[in-house]
Design a protein around this motif. Sequence first.
Motif, PDB file in Angstrom:
ATOM      1  N   ALA A   1       0.841  -1.194   0.000  1.00 26.85           N
ATOM      2  CA  ALA A   1       0.000   0.000   0.000  1.00 26.85           C
ATOM      3  C   ALA A   1       0.878   1.248   0.000  1.00 26.85           C
ATOM      4  N   ILE A   2       0.601   2.154  -0.929  1.00 32.45           N
ATOM      5  CA  ILE A   2       1.310   3.435  -0.973  1.00 32.45           C
ATOM      6  C   ILE A   2       0.576   4.469  -0.125  1.00 32.45           C
ATOM      7  N   TYR A   3      -0.763   4.461  -0.252  1.00 35.27           N
ATOM      8  CA  TYR A   3      -1.557   5.445   0.495  1.00 35.27           C
ATOM      9  C   TYR A   3      -3.007   4.986   0.564  1.00 35.27           C
ATOM     10  N   PHE A   4      -3.675   5.377   1.647  1.00 35.87           N
ATOM     11  CA  PHE A   4      -5.103   5.148   1.843  1.00 35.87           C
ATOM     12  C   PHE A   4      -5.797   6.506   1.914  1.00 35.87           C
ATOM     13  N   SER A   5      -7.008   6.601   1.374  1.00 38.88           N
ATOM     14  CA  SER A   5      -7.740   7.868   1.449  1.00 38.88           C
ATOM     15  C   SER A   5      -9.240   7.632   1.364  1.00 38.88           C
ATOM     16  N   ARG A   6      -9.974   8.555   1.954  1.00 40.40           N
ATOM     17  CA  ARG A   6     -11.433   8.526   1.817  1.00 40.40           C
ATOM     18  C   ARG A   6     -11.863   9.136   0.477  1.00 40.40           C
ATOM     19  N   GLN A   7     -10.957   9.872  -0.145  1.00 37.76           N
ATOM     20  CA  GLN A   7     -11.212  10.447  -1.459  1.00 37.76           C
ATOM     21  C   GLN A   7     -10.857   9.436  -2.546  1.00 37.76           C
ATOM     22  N   VAL A   8     -11.277   9.714  -3.758  1.00 37.02           N
ATOM     23  CA  VAL A   8     -10.938   8.855  -4.884  1.00 37.02           C
ATOM     24  C   VAL A   8      -9.461   9.049  -5.222  1.00 37.02           C
ATOM     25  N   ILE A   9      -8.704   7.959  -5.143  1.00 33.54           N
ATOM     26  CA  ILE A   9      -7.277   8.009  -5.512  1.00 33.54           C
ATOM     27  C   ILE A   9      -6.946   6.818  -6.402  1.00 33.54           C
ATOM     28  N   PRO A  10      -6.101   6.996  -7.429  1.00 31.46           N
ATOM     29  CA  PRO A  10      -5.476   8.260  -7.813  1.00 31.46           C
ATOM     30  C   PRO A  10      -6.447   9.167  -8.577  1.00 31.46           C
ATOM     31  N   PHE A  11      -6.105  10.444  -8.667  1.00 33.44           N
ATOM     32  CA  PHE A  11      -6.860  11.372  -9.490  1.00 33.44           C
ATOM     33  C   PHE A  11      -6.559  11.066 -10.960  1.00 33.44           C
ATOM     34  N   ILE A  12      -7.610  10.945 -11.771  1.00 37.06           N
ATOM     35  CA  ILE A  12      -7.427  10.644 -13.190  1.00 37.06           C
ATOM     36  C   ILE A  12      -7.689  11.909 -13.995  1.00 37.06           C
ATOM     37  N   LYS A  13      -6.650  12.511 -14.493  1.00 39.70           N
ATOM     38  CA  LYS A  13      -6.754  13.778 -15.197  1.00 39.70           C
ATOM     39  C   LYS A  13      -7.483  13.615 -16.541  1.00 39.70           C
ATOM     40  N   GLY A  14      -8.425  14.530 -16.787  1.00 38.48           N
ATOM     41  CA  GLY A  14      -9.103  14.565 -18.074  1.00 38.48           C
ATOM     42  C   GLY A  14     -10.206  13.549 -18.260  1.00 38.48           C
ATOM     43  N   VAL A  15     -10.616  12.862 -17.176  1.00 36.19           N
ATOM     44  CA  VAL A  15     -11.681  11.852 -17.255  1.00 36.19           C
ATOM     45  C   VAL A  15     -12.829  12.273 -16.349  1.00 36.19           C
ATOM     46  N   SER A  16     -14.040  12.275 -16.898  1.00 33.22           N
ATOM     47  CA  SER A  16     -15.206  12.668 -16.106  1.00 33.22           C
ATOM     48  C   SER A  16     -15.501  11.602 -15.060  1.00 33.22           C
ATOM     49  N   THR A  17     -16.163  12.022 -13.992  1.00 36.33           N
ATOM     50  CA  THR A  17     -16.393  11.112 -12.867  1.00 36.33           C
ATOM     51  C   THR A  17     -17.201   9.875 -13.249  1.00 36.33           C
ATOM     52  N   ASP A  18     -18.103  10.000 -14.222  1.00 34.41           N
ATOM     53  CA  ASP A  18     -18.924   8.858 -14.605  1.00 34.41           C
ATOM     54  C   ASP A  18     -18.182   7.862 -15.497  1.00 34.41           C
ATOM     55  N   GLN A  19     -16.948   8.187 -15.852  1.00 34.63           N
ATOM     56  CA  GLN A  19     -16.153   7.301 -16.705  1.00 34.63           C
ATOM     57  C   GLN A  19     -14.944   6.703 -15.971  1.00 34.63           C
ATOM     58  N   LEU A  20     -14.776   7.039 -14.712  1.00 33.37           N
ATOM     59  CA  LEU A  20     -13.579   6.624 -13.988  1.00 33.37           C
ATOM     60  C   LEU A  20     -13.401   5.107 -13.944  1.00 33.37           C
ATOM     61  N   LEU A  21     -14.460   4.374 -13.617  1.00 32.57           N
ATOM     62  CA  LEU A  21     -14.341   2.921 -13.491  1.00 32.57           C
ATOM     63  C   LEU A  21     -14.116   2.231 -14.831  1.00 32.57           C
ATOM     64  N   LYS A  22     -14.371   2.953 -15.906  1.00 34.47           N
ATOM     65  CA  LYS A  22     -14.155   2.386 -17.234  1.00 34.47           C
ATOM     66  C   LYS A  22     -12.727   2.606 -17.719  1.00 34.47           C
ATOM     67  N   THR A  23     -11.998   3.470 -17.036  1.00 37.94           N
ATOM     68  CA  THR A  23     -10.653   3.821 -17.492  1.00 37.94           C
ATOM     69  C   THR A  23      -9.548   3.405 -16.526  1.00 37.94           C
ATOM     70  N   HIS A  24      -9.924   3.031 -15.298  1.00 39.71           N
ATOM     71  CA  HIS A  24      -8.901   2.723 -14.301  1.00 39.71           C
ATOM     72  C   HIS A  24      -9.458   1.712 -13.293  1.00 39.71           C
TER      73      HIS A  24
END
Length: 246
Positions: A151-174
């Motif tokens: 583990a590098i880091y734990f967070s309550r926020q979405v990590i890592p930040f995916i630049k240039g991708v809308s929130t509704d597409q995050l799970l499709k890209t990472h």
Amino acid sequence: MKILGIIPARYDSTRFPGKPLIDLAGKSMIQRVYEQAKKASSLADVVVATDDERIFKAVKKFKGNVIMTLPSHKSGTDRCAEVSKKMIGFDAIINIQGDEPLIDPKQINLLANCFNDISTELATLVKKIETDEELFNQNTPKVIINKNSEAIYFSRQVIPFIKGVSTDQLLKTHIFYKHIGIYGYRTTTLGIISKLKLGNLEQSEQLEQLRWIENGYTVKVALTKKESLAIDVPADVNKVLEALKK
């Protein structure tokens, strides 16, 4: 490798007081957790660690192992550290959540296997996030993992930040991972980390494991496909009762 399973259990939960003793189809929750943990072939022994006489008596009633601990502990890790000093001779400790009555013994074994690597100090489980609800839920800690399954880091926020991708597409890209709250500690390491002071990262995120990372400790990660089903609030009870019928 001799491993002890410890189930920290306290009565005075803020969101659900007395939940270790709630009835789940004829057995208390703490009894169901205990019985599931006893099925894990990796554990040499299992014990409930509590500061409450009611829980102590309940465990004794179903002939389980139980030990009284100090009421001043602020975390399950601290409670495990006290028990490890009283029950000596174990190489590693598995901290088993007392609110998961259906915990899969295979998950316990999966975590225990991390300690076959002599370099493992601390270990935990993660699972691939499948839904946006999980991804954006701040009560579901996310974790970033390196190529060594650490583990590098734990967070309550979405990590890592995916630049240039809308929130509704995050799970499709990472691929994102969530933390499953079961911990393993090498016994010598547990004695040290229980004395560490609260750090800036833990204070900010309110995630205990960040104290270890901030102090330079490595947290080994194992990937599980099994979904955990915890009872955090009274509304969760029906979900478990339905699962018990299956």
